[in-house]
Enzyme design. Structure first.
Site, PDB file in Angstrom:
ATOM      1  N   GLU A  57      21.345   0.529  56.771  1.00  0.00           N
ATOM      2  CA  GLU A  57      21.882   1.736  56.138  1.00  0.00           C
ATOM      3  C   GLU A  57      23.253   2.036  56.745  1.00  0.00           C
ATOM      4  O   GLU A  57      24.187   2.413  56.061  1.00  0.00           O
ATOM      5  CB  GLU A  57      20.909   2.892  56.390  1.00  0.00           C
ATOM      6  CG  GLU A  57      21.141   4.086  55.508  1.00  0.00           C
ATOM      7  CD  GLU A  57      20.008   5.112  55.614  1.00  0.00           C
ATOM      8  OE1 GLU A  57      18.994   4.836  56.266  1.00  0.00           O
ATOM      9  OE2 GLU A  57      20.175   6.187  55.023  1.00  0.00           O
ATOM     10  N   GLU A  61      22.571  16.985  64.511  1.00  0.00           N
ATOM     11  CA  GLU A  61      22.069  17.094  65.884  1.00  0.00           C
ATOM     12  C   GLU A  61      21.561  15.731  66.364  1.00  0.00           C
ATOM     13  O   GLU A  61      21.812  15.313  67.498  1.00  0.00           O
ATOM     14  CB  GLU A  61      20.923  18.124  65.971  1.00  0.00           C
ATOM     15  CG  GLU A  61      21.359  19.580  65.813  1.00  0.00           C
ATOM     16  CD  GLU A  61      21.658  19.960  64.362  1.00  0.00           C
ATOM     17  OE1 GLU A  61      21.281  19.205  63.438  1.00  0.00           O
ATOM     18  OE2 GLU A  61      22.282  21.016  64.146  1.00  0.00           O
TER      19      GLU A  61
END
Ligand SMILES: Cc1cc2nc3c(=O)[nH]c(=O)nc-3n(C[C@H](O)[C@H](O)[C@H](O)COP(=O)(O)OP(=O)(O)OC[C@H]3O[C@@H](n4cnc5c(N)ncnc54)[C@H](O)[C@@H]3O)c2cc1C
Length: 398
Positions: A236, A368
């Site tokens: 990805e 995050e």
């Protein structure tokens, strides 16, 4: 001196092959499956794949060259034909499927006739993917799967899925997972589209009730699903390498076009913001180019995590700027319907893109989590506390 990849004999072969395919199948008049089928048969879908499986066994660094020929002839960016299948699934099929399965599935994947989706996230497992609860239990020559997945992009349009399920709850969470490929037409699968703030439903929840998966559709060893999933997630990121962004393209192009279309709203403060955004976009584009070079050598370096983080935050900042530039008009939207085509054109495209950009800091790993990855893996900062380390999955409080 090392020859540049664009001047090697392989580069000449890739370019000549691509030119031949677009000459024989003009992209603007050839039906998409036929065009992409010819592209696949000529080995241009993934130039680094084996001959006969959509590749030419050439360097991955040459993919942008092939894609550019397609683009210049008016054809699509190949990945858009089957977003998840092309960049995320194909590499895992090549690595883990037997040749027969790969030969049967890769061509329809490349032509877009068989769409793919990713059944990884669950209501209780997104950032903490390895904590997932969907269970796969042995049943004769296959597996029975029960559980719920969520946020599965394009599942409502997909024929096939990659699935991560728990096969052993008695070992620590990363060790008891197994990776499967599922036919989305199997009995027991229910797909429910989820409406987003854009009014569209691009992702879904997927319920698996006693779904049977033949063992032949298992990728990797039982219990080694985490390793296979990481190779998928790595693809990805490295699939970044197949794109080269031009200066001023991407989200910043929308802001520039909007600025040009609304001279009545120009003021020095907004102009200053636009210039700052442009500089940010250009710096990130150059970092993206570094990531592309690293990715084409098979190294998903820090740049790809940095790019994911920065690009998603830039998209939000750009569309916030656009909405301010539009003033009250920015609050209008033309259609709010599940039937609306899944494109971002039309009179209120900017408003829609603003709404869509809220997802960019979540999908593919939140900001995050990207910061954790950059901090721990690349800056070698101390790891965050992991209270469930070494504990059997079934004993982790939840
Ligand atoms: C548009 C879109 C498309 C998607 N497509 C797919 C798909 O096709 N297939 C699929 O399987 N999934 C898909 N996802 C799911 C996506 O991968 C998850 O949404 C993502 O991983 C976050 O998981 P979560 O939503 O469960 O949030 P949570 O993991 O519950 O996180 C909630 C909040 O807590 C923060 N947080 C969590 N853990 C930490 C930590 N350790 N340190 C600091 N902060 C933390 C997160 O950053 C976030 O702000 C998609 C999501 C979106 C938005």
């Amino acid at each position: 001196m090392t020859p540049s990849p664009t001047t090697t004999p392989d580069a000449e072969l890739v370019e000549a092959t691509a030119r031949r395919v677009v000459a024989e199948h003009p992209p603007t008049s050839t039906p998409l499956p036929e065009l992409m089928g010819a592209w696949y048969d000529a080995g241009l879908t993934w130039v680094h794949f084996p001959v006969g499986l959509g590749g030419l066994e050439a360097s991955r660094a040459l993919q942008p060259l092939a894609n550019r020929v397609m683009r210049e002839a008016g054809g699509p960016e190949p990945r858009t034909v089957n977003t998840i299948g092309y960049g995320i699934v194909a590499g895992t099929i090549r690595r883990y499927a037997d040749r027969e399965f790969a030969a049967r599935r890769l061509r329809p994947l490349a032509t877009g006739e068989e769409k793919w989706c990713q059944l990884f996230s669950e209501p209780g497992a997104g950032s903490d993917l390895a904590g997932l609860a969907t269970r796969a239990v042995r049943d004769g020559d296959g597996w029975r799967v029960n559980g719920q997945k969520v946020w599965n992009s394009l599942a409502h349009l997909s024929r096939w899925a990659i699935l991560l399920a728990r096969t052993d709850p008695d070992v620590p969470k990363h060790k008891g997972l197994t990776y499967f490929v599922v036919d989305m037409q199997s009995p027991g699968i229910t797909v429910r589209p989820l409406r987003q703030i854009t009014g569209r439903a691009a992702f879904n929840e997927v319920f698996l009730d006693d779904v049977f998966i033949p063992d032949s559709q298992r990728f990797g060893e039982v219990g080694e699903g985490w390793i296979v999933a990481n190779s998928t997630l790595g693809d990805e990121r490295t699939s970044l390498g197949d794109r080269v962004a031009a200066r001023g393209s991407g989200v910043i192009a929308d802001a520039l076009a909007l600025w040009a279309a609304h001279p009545e709203r120009h003021d020095p403060v907004l102009r200053d913001r636009l210039v700052r955004l442009w500089v940010r976009a250009e710096t990130q584009r150059l970092t993206g180019d570094r990531a592309r070079v690293a990715a084409s050598k098979g190294v998903a370096g820090a740049e790809s995590a940095i790019i994911k983080l920065l690009n998603s935050e830039l998209a939000q900042a750009v569309y916030e700027f656009c909405l301010e530039l539009l003033g009250p008009e920015g609050t209008l939207i033309d259609t709010y319907s599940l039937d609306a085509p899944d494109d971002e054109s039309g009179p209120t495209a900017i408003q829609r893109k603003y709404l869509r950009s809220r997802a960019t800091t979540l999908e593919g790993g939140t900001s995050e989590i990207m910061r954790n990855v950059i901090g721990e893996r690349f800056l070698k900062l101390p790891q965050e506390l992991r209270a469930d380390k070494g504990i059997a999955w079934k004993d982790i409080p939840r």
